[in-house]
Enzyme design. Structure first.
Site, PDB file in Angstrom:
ATOM      1  N   ASN A  49      34.449  29.029   3.537  1.00 56.39           N
ATOM      2  CA  ASN A  49      33.717  29.103   4.797  1.00 56.39           C
ATOM      3  C   ASN A  49      34.502  30.041   5.706  1.00 56.39           C
ATOM      4  O   ASN A  49      35.674  29.793   5.989  1.00 56.39           O
ATOM      5  CB  ASN A  49      33.597  27.714   5.424  1.00 56.39           C
ATOM      6  N   HIS A 119      23.870  24.111   0.422  1.00 59.53           N
ATOM      7  CA  HIS A 119      25.291  24.336   0.180  1.00 59.53           C
ATOM      8  C   HIS A 119      26.065  23.068   0.530  1.00 59.53           C
ATOM      9  O   HIS A 119      25.710  22.341   1.441  1.00 59.53           O
ATOM     10  CB  HIS A 119      25.820  25.544   0.953  1.00 59.53           C
TER      11      HIS A 119
END
Length: 172
Positions: A49, A119
């Site tokens: 991320n 996700h």
């Protein structure tokens, strides 16, 4: 007032927002390091991320553009769970967190920032890692730059790739 420095956030705040899904990736690209992709499986991949809650914040996502968990094919959800398992082991080995949040937000009402493409988040946690900062300042502390974290995690995923390739060659 204390000033917090998070230079990578400015790129997101001021930069153009993609017209296309950031999780829909070309099959073969030389941009994996730039995109922070750590591992490519057959049906899913692992990516860092780039706006993490903590160091080591990873995501596992299918290649196929699906919004809902129930829309995954059997082979996709099996590989995703295998990758979540592998990521958990890698995060525990490298970061030694006291806990790991693993979750998925299905739909905007559930908090999905990118609701169009499913996700899964893996967020290493330590007692007191957020402390008053997240509550009072709406800020998080990420002590290591993404580039360094990527470089440190990449060898673990290279080993995972070699292990999977070897098992495939052995017919397992």
């Amino acid at each position: 007032m204390e000033v917090l420095w998070a230079p990578w956030r400015l790129d997101y705040i001021l930069g153009p927002k993609p017209d296309s899904c950031p999780f829909c990736l070309p099959e073969h690209t030389d941009e994996d390091e730039q995109r922070k992709i750590l591992f490519r499986g057959q049906h899913a991949f692992v990516i860092m991320n780039i706006y993490p809650y903590t160091n080591g914040h990873l995501m596992v996502t299918p290649y196929r553009h699906v919004m809902n968990l129930v829309d995954l094919r059997t082979e996709e959800h099996h590989e995703i769970m295998d990758l979540i398992h592998a990521c958990t082991r890698i995060l525990q080995t490298h970061f030694h967190p006291q806990g790991i949040n693993i979750g998925v937000n299905i739909g905007e009402a559930a908090g999905a920032g990118i609701k169009e493409h499913l996700h899964f988040h893996l967020v290493p946690r330590w007692v007191g890692d957020s402390s008053f900062m997240a509550v009072m300042s709406e800020a998080r502390i990420v002590p290591e730059h993404l580039e360094k974290t990527y470089a440190k995690l990449r060898p673990y995923f290279d080993e995972l790739r070699r292990t999977k390739q070897s098992a495939k060659e052995d017919g397992k």
